[in-house]
Design an enzyme around this catalytic site. Structure first.
Site, PDB file in Angstrom:
ATOM      1  N   LYS A   1      16.939 -12.878 -33.330  1.00 19.42           N
ATOM      2  CA  LYS A   1      16.522 -11.925 -34.028  1.00 19.42           C
ATOM      3  C   LYS A   1      15.984 -11.817 -35.594  1.00 19.42           C
ATOM      4  CE  LYS A   1      17.829  -9.237 -30.123  1.00 19.42           C
ATOM      5  NZ  LYS A   1      16.676  -8.557 -29.395  1.00 19.42           N
TER       6      LYS A   1
ATOM      7  N   ASN B   1       1.070  -1.356   0.067  1.00 16.41           N
ATOM      8  CA  ASN B   1       0.289  -0.157   0.233  1.00 16.41           C
ATOM      9  C   ASN B   1       1.051   1.242  -0.126  1.00 16.41           C
ATOM     10  OD1 ASN B   1      -2.834  -0.149  -0.314  1.00 16.41           O
ATOM     11  ND2 ASN B   1      -2.991   0.135   2.422  1.00 16.41           N
TER      12      ASN B   1
ATOM     13  N   LYS C   1      17.743 -17.811 -27.417  1.00 18.84           N
ATOM     14  CA  LYS C   1      17.121 -17.449 -26.124  1.00 18.84           C
ATOM     15  C   LYS C   1      15.192 -17.529 -27.049  1.00 18.84           C
ATOM     16  CE  LYS C   1      16.052 -13.957 -22.852  1.00 18.84           C
ATOM     17  NZ  LYS C   1      15.429 -13.108 -24.231  1.00 18.84           N
TER      18      LYS C   1
ATOM     19  N   HIS D   1      13.816 -13.316 -17.477  1.00 18.93           N
ATOM     20  CA  HIS D   1      13.437 -12.382 -18.401  1.00 18.93           C
ATOM     21  C   HIS D   1      13.019 -12.005 -17.325  1.00 18.93           C
ATOM     22  CE1 HIS D   1      13.423  -9.433 -21.162  1.00 18.93           C
ATOM     23  NE2 HIS D   1      14.485  -9.465 -22.135  1.00 18.93           N
TER      24      HIS D   1
ATOM     25  N   LYS E   1      23.807  -1.621 -23.848  1.00 19.06           N
ATOM     26  CA  LYS E   1      23.266  -0.718 -23.915  1.00 19.06           C
ATOM     27  C   LYS E   1      22.682  -0.302 -22.893  1.00 19.06           C
ATOM     28  CE  LYS E   1      19.686  -3.827 -26.125  1.00 19.06           C
ATOM     29  NZ  LYS E   1      18.631  -4.123 -27.810  1.00 19.06           N
TER      30      LYS E   1
ATOM     31  N   ASP F   1      12.704 -14.227 -27.173  1.00 27.07           N
ATOM     32  CA  ASP F   1      12.827 -12.797 -26.097  1.00 27.07           C
ATOM     33  C   ASP F   1      11.464 -12.522 -25.592  1.00 27.07           C
ATOM     34  OD1 ASP F   1      14.004  -9.989 -25.774  1.00 27.07           O
ATOM     35  OD2 ASP F   1      14.702  -9.613 -28.059  1.00 27.07           O
ATOM     36  N   GLU F   2      11.460 -11.878 -24.709  1.00 30.67           N
ATOM     37  CA  GLU F   2      10.044 -11.691 -23.563  1.00 30.67           C
ATOM     38  C   GLU F   2       8.693 -11.412 -24.089  1.00 30.67           C
ATOM     39  OE1 GLU F   2      12.495  -9.388 -24.317  1.00 30.67           O
ATOM     40  OE2 GLU F   2      11.283  -7.462 -24.980  1.00 30.67           O
TER      41      GLU F   2
ATOM     42  N   HIS G   1      17.623 -11.751 -15.461  1.00 30.35           N
ATOM     43  CA  HIS G   1      19.337 -10.897 -16.428  1.00 30.35           C
ATOM     44  C   HIS G   1      19.208  -9.590 -15.505  1.00 30.35           C
ATOM     45  CE1 HIS G   1      17.961 -11.934 -21.348  1.00 30.35           C
ATOM     46  NE2 HIS G   1      17.108 -12.383 -20.255  1.00 30.35           N
TER      47      HIS G   1
END
Lengths: 136, 494
Positions: free
Chosen positions: B185, B133, B211, B303, B343, B213-214, B336
């Site tokens: 990717k 709260n 992996k 992740h 970056k 990705d999220e 992670h």
């Protein structure tokens, strides 16, 4: 093929001087060295044969190298790996493990696919030794 | 400051008269209190509203995160309320805040909670109290949970990591070096068949893991079963090509627990060694999946999707080291935890504190790393930190220096973006890693001589040559937002 298990398999094979330096590193950290050999590098073949017991008492890389030469002499055409074992709480496991001898011709792995319901597949790997390859 | 304002709890008759009392008069400020070994202790950074004394603000946080409400209630007297009240027992001004600085005055408030306030083994219950709260409480401008001390008695009620670093390495048969991974990717849009191609190339080239990705779950371009089937074909084929155990973190994040269990079961049937979940599924779902992973010999990758919404700003939210602590209790195997050099946000000292929290059997207090309490993990297994986001082979010596050996280094762009192809990108990373580890073990000063070691390896490894040439000058050199308070000058990310 080149089996790429172990800490340094992507580098050119380590020279004996380089092997000794890595052993020194492990001994300086209080780890115990052991040697293991096998003709079957299947990724699930956890228990390679032990070349004697882990050398808990050997604190000098020269002593380890002596054992390595003896192991190589007996098993010139097998995989041999150096393991460094750390008995510290929180580890109690291997901390470094690298291959220091390979057979002249390495085995390969056959991927066996067993098709199941839907499109699912059960996979298994079988080691294919060089002489079996020649026979095939 | 501790004793500047004495604890003046009102005498019993007045204390329970109907009406409103200051929190510190209700027993929530006790500067003489000695925390017990079994207390949960929380450290909050508080920014009181103008005119609110820090002790009152601290007492209000203690009250609102334990038994209090805004007014006196007689029903307190039906309980052992002295025991259940959280006690603010110390308030310190935060260094470099207040008059003469660029930041308004902030305080560190130490609050102790009796163990019986919490249900055993429940992050949901722990957090419902501690952050339930109080973060919207009007007398505070801002509030941040900086650190917690979890008593051993409470630690022992949690399962902890399903697998842990030691067993993960023993299952994978990989020792003596960081593990290598990559995120497929582009994150979104690939079909299952094309996605699996990336996985196969990266694994056969030399990575240990690839992996999801999220935000890869089960979208129109690739439903989850398709992804799992093609990825496991890639994993097994790469394993046959190298003789190594390989893995792909199959993200089982879904709308319901039933969906997640179904996906996890399918991953198990196909022989995957690892599955993945996102932090956004919530603490209870994470604990459920950790128990499932323990029962099914599965490594559980987490992740931290969403965390920056509350971890990044220094004055309000939750420090990531606290999330790391909760997740070790909750039972994930990977999390992670920052790269320092990549970056994403990451001050080296803050990151060191988080890595220690995840990996050590005992984490001593270290203010320079933002760790305020000694934390005994009581045999709870260790979580493998994952460094991901904008890192490449040319930084390998820096990564090993900052992050050590028990870490997964994930080079997504740094593998898939390699000019000669994905497998070559993976090979470049693996060669760079092994060369740096070898040199470190030989006693070489990798921090200073890292670039030369990599150059030397690039002479016989042309993919590494190309990687170094492509990303040579890529750095993300911004000042961190989340820094520690106890250094003369904030450290810069490299």
């Amino acid at each position: 093929m080149r089996v790429t298990q172990g800490t340094f398999s992507f580098l050119p094979d380590l020279t004996d001087d380089q092997i000794r330096t890595q052993i020194d590193y492990a001994l300086n950290r209080g780890w115990a060295i052991s040697l293991e050999y096998t003709d079957d590098p299947h990724p699930r073949n956890t228990y390679w044969e032990m070349w004697g017991l882990p050398m808990f008492e050997v604190r000098d890389a020269v002593g380890v190298m002596y054992e390595l030469y003896a192991c190589r002499k007996t098993h010139p055409n097998k995989y041999i790996r150096v393991n460094a074992f750390d008995a510290t709480r929180g580890f109690e496991t291997v901390r470094l493990s690298f291959i220091v001898n390979r057979p002249k011709v390495e085995p390969e792995f056959r991927l066996v696919r067993t098709e199941g319901p839907g499109r699912s597949i059960r996979y298994s790997l079988e080691t294919v030794f060089p002489d079996e390859r020649d026979r095939a | 400051m501790n004793t500047a304002v004495a604890a003046k709890q009102a005498p019993t008759r007045k204390r329970y008269d109907a009406g409103v009392l200051k929190y510190r008069e209700m027993g929530y400020w006790q500067p003489d209190y000695q925390p017990q070994d079994t207390d949960v202790i929380a450290l909050f950074r508080i920014t009181p509203q103008d005119g609110v004394e820090p002790e009152e603000a601290a007492a209000a946080v203690a009250g609102e995160s334990s038994t209090a409400t805004w007014t006196v209630v007689w029903t307190d007297r039906l309980t052992a309320c002295d025991k259940y009240r959280a006690k603010a027992y110390r308030v310190d001004p935060v260094p470099n805040t207040g008059p003469g600085t660029r930041t308004e005055q902030q305080y560190f408030a130490y609050i102790a909670y009796e163990l019986d306030l919490f249900e055993e083994g429940s992050i949901a219950n722990l957090t419902a109290s501690i952050i339930g709260n109080v973060f919207g409480f009007k007398p505070l401008k801002a509030l941040r949970l900086e650190d917690m001390r979890i008593p051993v008695a409470y630690v022992k009620t949690f399962q902890g990591p399903a697998t842990g670093i030691v067993v993960e390495r023993e299952r994978l048969d990989k020792f003596g070096r960081p593990l290598l991974g990559a995120t497929t990717k582009p994150k979104l849009g690939l079909s299952g068949r094309n996605y699996g191609r990336v996985v196969y190339e990266a694994l056969r080239g030399g990575l240990d893991f690839v992996k999801d990705d999220e935000n890869i779950n089960s979208q129109p371009f690739m439903h989850w079963r398709d992804r799992f089937l093609f990825c496991m074909e890639a994993v097994n084929k790469a394993s046959a090509a190298t003789g190594e155990v390989k893995g792909h973190y199959l993200n089982v994040t879904a709308a319901t627990m039933e969906d997640m269990y179904e996906r996890a079961e399918f991953a198990k049937e196909l022989g995957s060694v690892i599955i993945m979940i996102d932090l956004v599924i919530g603490y209870t779902a994470i604990q459920s999946m950790a128990k499932w992973a323990r029962r099914n010999d599965m490594i559980l990758h987490l992740h931290r999707a969403g965390h920056s919404t509350y971890t990044r700003q220094k004055n309000h939210g939750i420090a990531f080291r606290v999330i790391a602590k909760w997740m070790r209790l909750a039972g994930v195997d990977h999390i992670h935890a920052g790269t320092v050099v990549g970056k994403l946000e990451g001050d080296p000292n803050v990151i060191a504190g988080i890595y220690d929290t995840l990996r050590e059997p005992y984490t001593p207090a270290n203010l320079m790393h933002g760790v305020f309490f000694d934390q005994d993990w009581a045999g709870l297994r260790k979580v493998m930190p994952v460094a991901s986001g904008g890192i490449h082979a040319g930084q390998m010596h820096q990564l090993l220096h900052y992050l050590g050996e028990d870490v997964v280094l994930q080079f997504g762009g740094g593998t898939i973006g390699h000019p000669h192809g994905i497998a070559q990108g993976a090979q470049a990373n693996r060669v760079a890693l092994e060369a740096i580890v070898q040199a470190r073990n030989e006693g070489v000063d990798i921090w200073h001589e890292g670039p030369q070691i990599l150059e030397k390896a690039a002479r016989w490894c042309s993919p590494l040559r190309a990687a170094l040439d492509t990303w040579r000058d890529v750095t993300f050199n911004y000042t961190s937002t989340d820094t520690v308070d106890f250094v003369p000058t904030p450290t810069e990310a490299v």
